[in-house]
Scaffold this motif. Sequence first.
Motif, mmCIF file in Angstrom:
data_model
loop_
_atom_site.group_PDB
_atom_site.id
_atom_site.type_symbol
_atom_site.label_atom_id
_atom_site.label_comp_id
_atom_site.label_asym_id
_atom_site.label_seq_id
_atom_site.Cartn_x
_atom_site.Cartn_y
_atom_site.Cartn_z
ATOM 1 N N TYR A 163 0.855 -1.179 0.000
ATOM 2 C CA TYR A 163 0.000 0.000 0.000
ATOM 3 C C TYR A 163 0.892 1.229 0.000
ATOM 4 C CZ TYR A 163 -3.641 -3.331 1.272
ATOM 5 O OH TYR A 163 -4.497 -4.410 1.296
ATOM 6 N N ASP A 192 -2.656 2.230 -4.359
ATOM 7 C CA ASP A 192 -2.494 3.622 -3.954
ATOM 8 C C ASP A 192 -3.678 4.404 -4.498
ATOM 9 O OD1 ASP A 192 -1.499 6.441 -3.731
ATOM 10 O OD2 ASP A 192 0.373 5.446 -3.180
ATOM 11 N N GLY A 193 -3.971 5.522 -3.861
ATOM 12 C CA GLY A 193 -5.085 6.351 -4.310
ATOM 13 C C GLY A 193 -4.703 7.379 -5.350
ATOM 14 N N LEU A 214 -9.127 6.718 -1.232
ATOM 15 C CA LEU A 214 -9.323 6.493 0.194
ATOM 16 C C LEU A 214 -10.740 6.018 0.509
ATOM 17 C CD1 LEU A 214 -8.426 6.720 3.154
ATOM 18 C CD2 LEU A 214 -8.994 9.166 3.050
ATOM 19 N N VAL A 225 -11.212 2.188 0.049
ATOM 20 C CA VAL A 225 -10.368 1.221 0.775
ATOM 21 C C VAL A 225 -11.204 0.187 1.541
ATOM 22 C CG1 VAL A 225 -8.733 0.973 2.689
ATOM 23 C CG2 VAL A 225 -8.339 2.694 0.917
ATOM 24 N N THR A 247 2.351 4.265 2.663
ATOM 25 C CA THR A 247 1.585 5.322 2.016
ATOM 26 C C THR A 247 2.049 6.724 2.369
ATOM 27 O OG1 THR A 247 -0.073 5.559 3.764
ATOM 28 C CG2 THR A 247 -0.416 3.809 2.150
ATOM 29 N N ASN A 288 0.692 8.445 4.402
ATOM 30 C CA ASN A 288 -0.583 9.157 4.534
ATOM 31 C C ASN A 288 -1.320 8.540 5.712
ATOM 32 O OD1 ASN A 288 -3.493 9.673 4.232
ATOM 33 N ND2 ASN A 288 -2.980 10.546 2.231
ATOM 34 N N TYR A 298 -4.890 7.206 5.110
ATOM 35 C CA TYR A 298 -4.903 6.007 4.259
ATOM 36 C C TYR A 298 -4.426 4.797 5.064
ATOM 37 C CZ TYR A 298 -5.137 3.939 -0.432
ATOM 38 O OH TYR A 298 -5.507 3.200 -1.537
ATOM 39 N N ASP A 299 -3.375 4.989 5.865
ATOM 40 C CA ASP A 299 -2.895 3.899 6.723
ATOM 41 C C ASP A 299 -3.990 3.435 7.678
ATOM 42 O OD1 ASP A 299 -0.391 3.760 5.602
ATOM 43 O OD2 ASP A 299 0.580 4.992 7.133
ATOM 44 N N ALA A 301 -7.253 3.660 7.329
ATOM 45 C CA ALA A 301 -8.299 2.945 6.599
ATOM 46 C C ALA A 301 -7.847 1.544 6.216
ATOM 47 C CB ALA A 301 -8.694 3.736 5.354
ATOM 48 N N VAL A 302 -6.590 1.399 5.783
ATOM 49 C CA VAL A 302 -6.074 0.072 5.403
ATOM 50 C C VAL A 302 -6.000 -0.840 6.626
ATOM 51 C CG1 VAL A 302 -4.070 -1.185 4.548
ATOM 52 C CG2 VAL A 302 -4.826 0.884 3.375
#
Length: 405
Positions: A214, A238-239, A260, A263, A277, A279, A282-283, A285-286
């Motif tokens: 990711y 990746d977004g 995002l 995800v 990431t 981010n 984003y982390d 959410a993952v």
Amino acid sequence: MTELQRLLTAYDDYRAAGRACALATVVEVDGSAYRRPGARMLVTDDGQLTGAISGGCLEGDARQRARQALQRRQPTLVTYDTSDEDDPRHGLGPGCQGVVRILLEPLDFQDPDNPLELLRGFAQHPEPAVLATVFRCAAGQALADLGQRLLLMPDGQVRGSALDNLDLTAYIRRDADHARAQDQSLIREYPAPGGGTVRVFLEVLRPPLRLTVYGAGNDAQPLVRLAATLGWHVTVVDGRPRQAAPERFSEAAAVRVVPLADVPALPLTTDYAVLLTHNYAYDLAVLQCLLAAPTAYIGLLGPRQKAARLLEELTQAVPDAATQLRGRLYSPIGLNVGAETPEEIALSIVAEIQAVRQGRTGGMLTHSHEPIHARQADVSASDSETTMPLARYRHVVVSEPSCGV
């Protein structure tokens, strides 16, 4: 490519060119050896080699014997004893201090169940399988023949040369299920009518490690390259469309642009995951998405404070988040090898994933008192029977093609 992919590519080339070839397979090791059971090497009739069965000490002699097996059109079992320090033949010397048994088999391009075609059948499925190979059997018995194989898939499908003895087939299927469940290759001995035994190598075949990275920044590129070099199946997520571009990650099996907001809808099938990431949202959410995933390893780039903050926020949404991630979340990521550059960090991450996959701690071998390789299980067909002791050979012993030993 994985070693198996290289073998299949070479095999297809030889078949297209009509070049006869034989397969050399390490089926048993007693003591120390450079390669473990399951290592393979392809040998052409003019001596060209693909793959390796040792660190170089056995290849020369095995090449000659494989060519002889091609001429006779019969399989042969060869036993090398590298623990004999007084034997300079074949370049063995005091090398590995072990007994190595290698099965040499001419390949029939017309046989859809020859060893490499069976391995191709496994490679086309993403699940572990077991390849059962008969490599020693009682002389004069019809229970099984040298080199007979069964490929046993987890869905119950079986391919290979049918064994005449139904009891032996049933034993092998039962023990193959056990080997697959334990994720450990085994050697089993089964009694033959009238005395003697049949010895079978039950090899657990693993599909390539599936890694999802990711983050498609520049630091992800060396990680993807290195992982792909090991034959791992790598997906990049990746977004950002400009970053998650296939031309930036040509070694990846797939590159996906996942904003995002999307995800949470990601499939929960990844085995290993690395979060690069840079981010925080984003982390987060993952990580929340991976809580319920069967992911054995989740590597998170960044300092410990970042991981602690993510866990704290996750726990607010999912009270048992820390419990669900225990033993799976690795942060700071990677083995402690003093990595600084993106390439060094990639090496550190890949080494840690490999250690986790093999159940190892990743320490220095020179400081370890444990075996370098996991010991192969060697047990008989039932608790009431005893396994025949391994013969201690000196130099080189070659079995007759009739499978008498």
